[in-house]
Enzyme design. Sequence first.
Site, PDB file in Angstrom:
ATOM      1  N   GLY A 181      -1.638  -5.273 -37.778  1.00 13.91           N
ATOM      2  CA  GLY A 181      -0.750  -4.115 -37.696  1.00 13.91           C
ATOM      3  C   GLY A 181      -0.889  -3.311 -36.429  1.00 13.91           C
ATOM      4  N   SER A 182      -1.357  -3.945 -35.332  1.00 15.07           N
ATOM      5  CA  SER A 182      -1.531  -3.161 -34.103  1.00 15.07           C
ATOM      6  C   SER A 182      -0.180  -2.678 -33.558  1.00 15.07           C
ATOM      7  CB  SER A 182      -2.292  -3.960 -33.046  1.00 15.07           C
ATOM      8  OG  SER A 182      -1.525  -5.038 -32.588  1.00 15.07           O
ATOM      9  N   ASN A 183       0.867  -3.449 -33.789  1.00 16.05           N
ATOM     10  CA  ASN A 183       2.187  -3.004 -33.311  1.00 16.05           C
ATOM     11  C   ASN A 183       2.762  -1.905 -34.197  1.00 16.05           C
ATOM     12  OD1 ASN A 183       3.110  -4.647 -30.875  1.00 16.05           O
ATOM     13  ND2 ASN A 183       2.132  -6.156 -32.212  1.00 16.05           N
ATOM     14  N   MET A 231       4.887 -12.965 -40.871  1.00 14.63           N
ATOM     15  CA  MET A 231       4.814 -14.404 -40.630  1.00 14.63           C
ATOM     16  C   MET A 231       5.527 -15.224 -41.710  1.00 14.63           C
ATOM     17  SD  MET A 231       3.521 -14.072 -37.765  1.00 14.63           S
ATOM     18  CE  MET A 231       2.812 -15.523 -37.006  1.00 14.63           C
ATOM     19  N   ARG A 232       6.710 -14.774 -42.080  1.00 17.61           N
ATOM     20  CA  ARG A 232       7.569 -15.545 -43.001  1.00 17.61           C
ATOM     21  C   ARG A 232       8.942 -15.667 -42.371  1.00 17.61           C
ATOM     22  NH1 ARG A 232       4.713 -16.888 -47.965  1.00 17.61           N
ATOM     23  NH2 ARG A 232       2.958 -15.496 -47.801  1.00 17.61           N
ATOM     24  N   ILE A 257      12.699 -15.358 -42.429  1.00 12.14           N
ATOM     25  CA  ILE A 257      13.592 -14.473 -43.179  1.00 12.14           C
ATOM     26  C   ILE A 257      14.872 -15.237 -43.532  1.00 12.14           C
ATOM     27  CG2 ILE A 257      15.029 -12.401 -42.874  1.00 12.14           C
ATOM     28  CD1 ILE A 257      12.129 -11.718 -43.234  1.00 12.14           C
ATOM     29  N   ASN A 311      12.942  -8.448 -34.470  1.00 10.70           N
ATOM     30  CA  ASN A 311      11.655  -9.140 -34.504  1.00 10.70           C
ATOM     31  C   ASN A 311      10.968  -9.032 -33.150  1.00 10.70           C
ATOM     32  OD1 ASN A 311       9.625 -10.967 -35.545  1.00 10.70           O
ATOM     33  ND2 ASN A 311      10.563 -12.589 -34.318  1.00 10.70           N
ATOM     34  N   HIS A 341       8.323 -10.993 -30.761  1.00  9.88           N
ATOM     35  CA  HIS A 341       7.766 -12.341 -30.622  1.00  9.88           C
ATOM     36  C   HIS A 341       6.913 -12.417 -29.351  1.00  9.88           C
ATOM     37  CE1 HIS A 341       7.436 -16.604 -31.381  1.00  9.88           C
ATOM     38  NE2 HIS A 341       7.579 -16.782 -30.083  1.00  9.88           N
TER      39      HIS A 341
HETATM   40  C1  GAR Z   1       2.199  -9.957 -32.536  1.00  5.92           C
HETATM   41  O1  GAR Z   1       1.622 -10.519 -31.387  1.00  5.92           O
HETATM   42  C2  GAR Z   1       3.595 -10.489 -32.744  1.00  5.92           C
HETATM   43  O2  GAR Z   1       4.287 -10.732 -31.555  1.00  5.92           O
HETATM   44  C3  GAR Z   1       3.304 -11.780 -33.472  1.00  5.92           C
HETATM   45  O3  GAR Z   1       2.295 -11.440 -34.381  1.00  5.92           O
HETATM   46  C4  GAR Z   1       1.458 -10.442 -33.792  1.00  5.92           C
HETATM   47  C5  GAR Z   1       1.233  -9.340 -34.793  1.00  5.92           C
HETATM   48  O4  GAR Z   1       0.201  -8.520 -34.371  1.00  5.92           O
HETATM   49  N1  GAR Z   1       4.469 -12.292 -34.119  1.00  5.92           N
HETATM   50  C6  GAR Z   1       4.773 -13.580 -34.184  1.00  5.92           C
HETATM   51  O5  GAR Z   1       4.072 -14.461 -33.713  1.00  5.92           O
HETATM   52  C7  GAR Z   1       6.083 -13.890 -34.862  1.00  5.92           C
HETATM   53  N2  GAR Z   1       6.427 -15.248 -34.678  1.00  5.92           N
HETATM   54  P1  GAR Z   1      -0.084  -7.130 -35.107  1.00  5.92           P
HETATM   55  O6  GAR Z   1      -0.214  -7.411 -36.596  1.00  5.92           O
HETATM   56  O7  GAR Z   1      -1.370  -6.661 -34.521  1.00  5.92           O
HETATM   57  O8  GAR Z   1       1.067  -6.203 -34.820  1.00  5.92           O
END
Ligand code: GAR
Length: 197
Positions: A13-15, A94-95, A97, A111, A113
Amino acid sequence: MSFPIVILGSGRGSNAEALLKSEQNRKLGGAQIAALVSDQPEAGILELGTRFSVPAIYVNPGQGGARLSPEAEAAYIERIQAFSPRLIVLAGFMRIIGPRFIEAFKGCVLNLHPSLLPSFKGAHGIRDAFEYGVKVTGCTVHWVTPQLDAGPVIEQKAIRIENSDTLALLEKKIHAAEHQLLPEVVAGLSRGEIPLP
Ligand code: GAR
Protein backbone atom coordinates in the site's frame (compact mmCIF):
# COMPACT_ATOMS: atom_id res chain seq x y z
CA MET A 1 -17.29 14.66 -0.71
CA SER A 2 -16.90 16.30 -4.08
CA PHE A 3 -14.41 13.88 -5.64
CA PRO A 4 -14.46 10.64 -3.63
CA ILE A 5 -11.87 8.02 -4.46
CA VAL A 6 -11.76 4.34 -3.61
CA ILE A 7 -8.33 2.68 -3.71
CA LEU A 8 -7.96 -1.04 -4.36
CA GLY A 9 -4.72 -2.83 -3.52
CA SER A 10 -3.37 -6.26 -2.68
CA GLY A 11 0.00 -5.41 -1.13
CA ARG A 12 1.91 -3.09 1.14
CA GLY A 13 0.00 0.00 0.00
CA SER A 14 2.88 2.43 -0.48
CA ASN A 15 1.01 4.11 -3.33
CA ALA A 16 -2.18 4.35 -1.30
CA GLU A 17 -0.03 5.91 1.43
CA ALA A 18 1.40 8.43 -1.05
CA LEU A 19 -2.17 9.42 -2.00
CA LEU A 20 -3.30 9.67 1.62
CA LYS A 21 -0.28 11.85 2.49
CA SER A 22 -0.95 14.08 -0.51
CA GLU A 23 -4.53 14.51 0.64
CA GLN A 24 -3.31 15.33 4.16
CA ASN A 25 -0.95 17.94 2.70
CA ARG A 26 -3.76 19.36 0.55
CA LYS A 27 -1.97 18.37 -2.62
CA LEU A 28 -4.67 16.12 -4.05
CA GLY A 29 -6.89 18.83 -5.52
CA GLY A 30 -10.44 18.36 -4.25
CA ALA A 31 -10.07 14.58 -4.06
CA GLN A 32 -10.88 12.70 -0.87
CA ILE A 33 -9.97 9.08 -0.24
CA ALA A 34 -13.25 7.51 0.81
CA ALA A 35 -12.14 3.90 1.30
CA LEU A 36 -9.35 1.34 0.92
CA VAL A 37 -10.36 -2.08 -0.37
CA SER A 38 -8.26 -5.24 -0.54
CA ASP A 39 -8.57 -8.84 -1.67
CA GLN A 40 -5.92 -9.85 0.91
CA PRO A 41 -7.03 -9.78 4.57
CA GLU A 42 -3.46 -9.18 5.82
CA ALA A 43 -2.44 -6.58 3.22
CA GLY A 44 -0.47 -3.57 4.43
CA ILE A 45 -2.87 -1.28 2.57
CA LEU A 46 -5.63 -2.14 5.07
CA GLU A 47 -3.44 -1.04 7.99
CA LEU A 48 -3.43 2.46 6.55
CA GLY A 49 -7.12 2.74 7.38
CA THR A 50 -6.56 3.22 11.11
CA ARG A 51 -3.57 5.50 10.58
CA PHE A 52 -5.45 7.83 8.25
CA SER A 53 -9.00 7.34 9.63
CA VAL A 54 -10.35 5.93 6.37
CA PRO A 55 -12.60 2.85 6.08
CA ALA A 56 -10.43 -0.17 5.12
CA ILE A 57 -12.31 -3.20 3.92
CA TYR A 58 -11.33 -6.73 2.99
CA VAL A 59 -13.65 -8.18 0.36
CA ASN A 60 -13.30 -11.91 -0.31
CA PRO A 61 -12.16 -12.41 -3.93
CA GLY A 62 -13.75 -15.88 -4.18
CA GLN A 63 -12.24 -18.77 -6.11
CA GLY A 64 -11.71 -17.03 -9.43
CA GLY A 65 -7.93 -17.46 -9.60
CA ALA A 66 -6.38 -14.40 -11.24
CA ARG A 67 -9.85 -12.85 -11.51
CA LEU A 68 -12.60 -12.13 -8.99
CA SER A 69 -15.24 -14.88 -8.99
CA PRO A 70 -18.61 -13.65 -10.41
CA GLU A 71 -20.11 -13.51 -6.89
CA ALA A 72 -17.08 -11.65 -5.60
CA GLU A 73 -17.21 -9.19 -8.50
CA ALA A 74 -20.83 -8.41 -7.57
CA ALA A 75 -19.79 -7.93 -3.93
CA TYR A 76 -16.93 -5.60 -4.94
CA ILE A 77 -19.29 -3.53 -7.07
CA GLU A 78 -21.83 -3.22 -4.25
CA ARG A 79 -19.30 -2.40 -1.54
CA ILE A 80 -17.57 0.20 -3.71
CA GLN A 81 -20.79 1.78 -4.99
CA ALA A 82 -21.69 2.56 -1.37
CA PHE A 83 -18.95 5.23 -1.47
CA SER A 84 -20.23 6.80 -4.74
CA PRO A 85 -16.68 7.18 -6.09
CA ARG A 86 -15.80 9.50 -8.94
CA LEU A 87 -12.56 7.59 -9.33
CA ILE A 88 -11.37 4.07 -8.52
CA VAL A 89 -7.61 3.71 -8.28
CA LEU A 90 -6.03 0.28 -8.74
CA ALA A 91 -2.77 0.63 -6.81
CA GLY A 92 -1.19 -2.79 -6.84
CA PHE A 93 -4.51 -4.65 -7.09
CA MET A 94 -3.26 -7.97 -8.44
CA ARG A 95 -6.49 -9.29 -9.98
CA ILE A 96 -7.72 -8.93 -13.53
CA ILE A 97 -10.77 -6.70 -13.50
CA GLY A 98 -13.79 -8.08 -15.39
CA PRO A 99 -16.05 -6.29 -17.89
CA ARG A 100 -18.94 -6.19 -15.40
CA PHE A 101 -16.88 -4.18 -12.92
CA ILE A 102 -15.60 -1.89 -15.67
CA GLU A 103 -19.16 -1.34 -16.93
CA ALA A 104 -20.42 -0.58 -13.41
CA PHE A 105 -17.76 2.14 -13.02
CA LYS A 106 -17.52 3.19 -16.64
CA GLY A 107 -14.75 5.68 -17.34
CA CYS A 108 -13.58 6.04 -13.77
CA VAL A 109 -11.20 3.14 -13.10
CA LEU A 110 -7.49 3.79 -13.45
CA ASN A 111 -4.51 1.54 -12.91
CA LEU A 112 -0.91 2.14 -11.93
CA HIS A 113 1.58 -0.10 -13.70
CA PRO A 114 5.36 -0.30 -13.05
CA SER A 115 6.59 -0.13 -16.65
CA LEU A 116 6.24 2.09 -19.68
CA LEU A 117 3.19 0.46 -21.25
CA PRO A 118 2.66 -1.09 -23.74
CA SER A 119 5.99 -2.70 -22.79
CA PHE A 120 6.16 -5.25 -19.97
CA LYS A 121 2.50 -5.82 -19.18
CA GLY A 122 1.53 -8.27 -16.44
CA ALA A 123 2.41 -8.96 -12.84
CA HIS A 124 6.21 -8.46 -13.02
CA GLY A 125 6.72 -5.26 -14.96
CA ILE A 126 9.88 -4.13 -13.13
CA ARG A 127 11.64 -7.49 -13.17
CA ASP A 128 10.70 -8.19 -16.81
CA ALA A 129 12.12 -4.84 -17.96
CA PHE A 130 15.29 -5.36 -15.90
CA GLU A 131 15.84 -8.88 -17.22
CA TYR A 132 15.14 -7.84 -20.81
CA GLY A 133 17.91 -5.29 -20.47
CA VAL A 134 16.07 -2.18 -21.67
CA LYS A 135 17.85 1.08 -20.86
CA VAL A 136 14.70 3.05 -20.07
CA THR A 137 11.64 1.90 -18.17
CA GLY A 138 9.27 3.69 -15.81
CA CYS A 139 5.67 3.73 -14.67
CA THR A 140 2.30 4.36 -16.27
CA VAL A 141 -1.13 5.49 -15.12
CA HIS A 142 -3.83 4.40 -17.56
CA TRP A 143 -7.58 3.94 -17.84
CA VAL A 144 -8.74 0.39 -17.31
CA THR A 145 -10.41 -1.45 -20.19
CA PRO A 146 -11.29 -5.16 -20.53
CA GLN A 147 -7.88 -5.80 -22.16
CA LEU A 148 -5.15 -6.29 -19.54
CA ASP A 149 -2.83 -3.27 -19.11
CA ALA A 150 -3.97 -1.89 -22.46
CA GLY A 151 -6.28 1.07 -21.76
CA PRO A 152 -5.51 4.66 -22.80
CA VAL A 153 -2.41 6.08 -21.13
CA ILE A 154 -3.03 9.10 -18.90
CA GLU A 155 0.57 9.84 -17.89
CA GLN A 156 3.98 8.18 -17.63
CA LYS A 157 7.31 8.78 -15.91
CA ALA A 158 10.52 7.41 -17.43
CA ILE A 159 13.48 6.02 -15.46
CA ARG A 160 16.88 5.28 -16.96
CA ILE A 161 18.36 1.91 -16.00
CA GLU A 162 22.04 2.45 -15.21
CA ASN A 163 24.60 -0.33 -15.68
CA SER A 164 25.19 -0.24 -11.92
CA ASP A 165 21.50 -0.76 -11.08
CA THR A 166 20.42 -3.96 -9.37
CA LEU A 167 16.82 -5.13 -9.53
CA ALA A 168 16.32 -3.95 -5.95
CA LEU A 169 17.66 -0.50 -6.79
CA LEU A 170 15.47 -0.25 -9.87
CA GLU A 171 12.43 -1.25 -7.81
CA LYS A 172 13.21 1.60 -5.39
CA LYS A 173 13.50 4.09 -8.25
CA ILE A 174 10.25 2.96 -9.87
CA HIS A 175 8.37 3.10 -6.59
CA ALA A 176 9.67 6.61 -5.90
CA ALA A 177 8.50 7.66 -9.38
CA GLU A 178 5.09 6.07 -8.80
CA HIS A 179 4.69 7.91 -5.51
CA GLN A 180 5.04 11.18 -7.43
CA LEU A 181 3.14 10.27 -10.57
CA LEU A 182 -0.02 8.80 -9.06
CA PRO A 183 -0.86 11.74 -6.74
CA GLU A 184 -0.09 14.18 -9.60
CA VAL A 185 -2.54 12.39 -11.90
CA VAL A 186 -5.26 12.09 -9.25
CA ALA A 187 -4.88 15.79 -8.37
CA GLY A 188 -5.01 16.70 -12.08
CA LEU A 189 -8.19 14.67 -12.58
CA SER A 190 -9.90 16.10 -9.50
CA ARG A 191 -9.07 19.66 -10.57
CA GLY A 192 -10.34 18.99 -14.10
CA GLU A 193 -6.87 19.64 -15.60
CA ILE A 194 -6.82 16.07 -16.93
CA PRO A 195 -10.08 15.12 -18.68
CA LEU A 196 -12.08 12.09 -17.57
CA PRO A 197 -12.44 9.68 -20.52
C1 GAR B 1 3.23 -0.95 -7.62
O1 GAR B 1 4.57 -0.96 -8.04
C2 GAR B 1 2.30 -1.05 -8.81
O2 GAR B 1 2.77 -0.40 -9.95
C3 GAR B 1 2.27 -2.55 -9.02
O3 GAR B 1 2.18 -3.07 -7.73
C4 GAR B 1 2.91 -2.23 -6.83
C5 GAR B 1 2.07 -1.96 -5.61
O4 GAR B 1 2.85 -1.41 -4.61
N1 GAR B 1 1.17 -2.94 -9.84
C6 GAR B 1 1.23 -3.90 -10.76
O5 GAR B 1 2.24 -4.55 -10.97
C7 GAR B 1 -0.03 -4.10 -11.55
N2 GAR B 1 0.21 -4.97 -12.64
P1 GAR B 1 2.17 -0.79 -3.30
O6 GAR B 1 1.24 -1.85 -2.72
O7 GAR B 1 3.31 -0.50 -2.40
O8 GAR B 1 1.41 0.45 -3.71
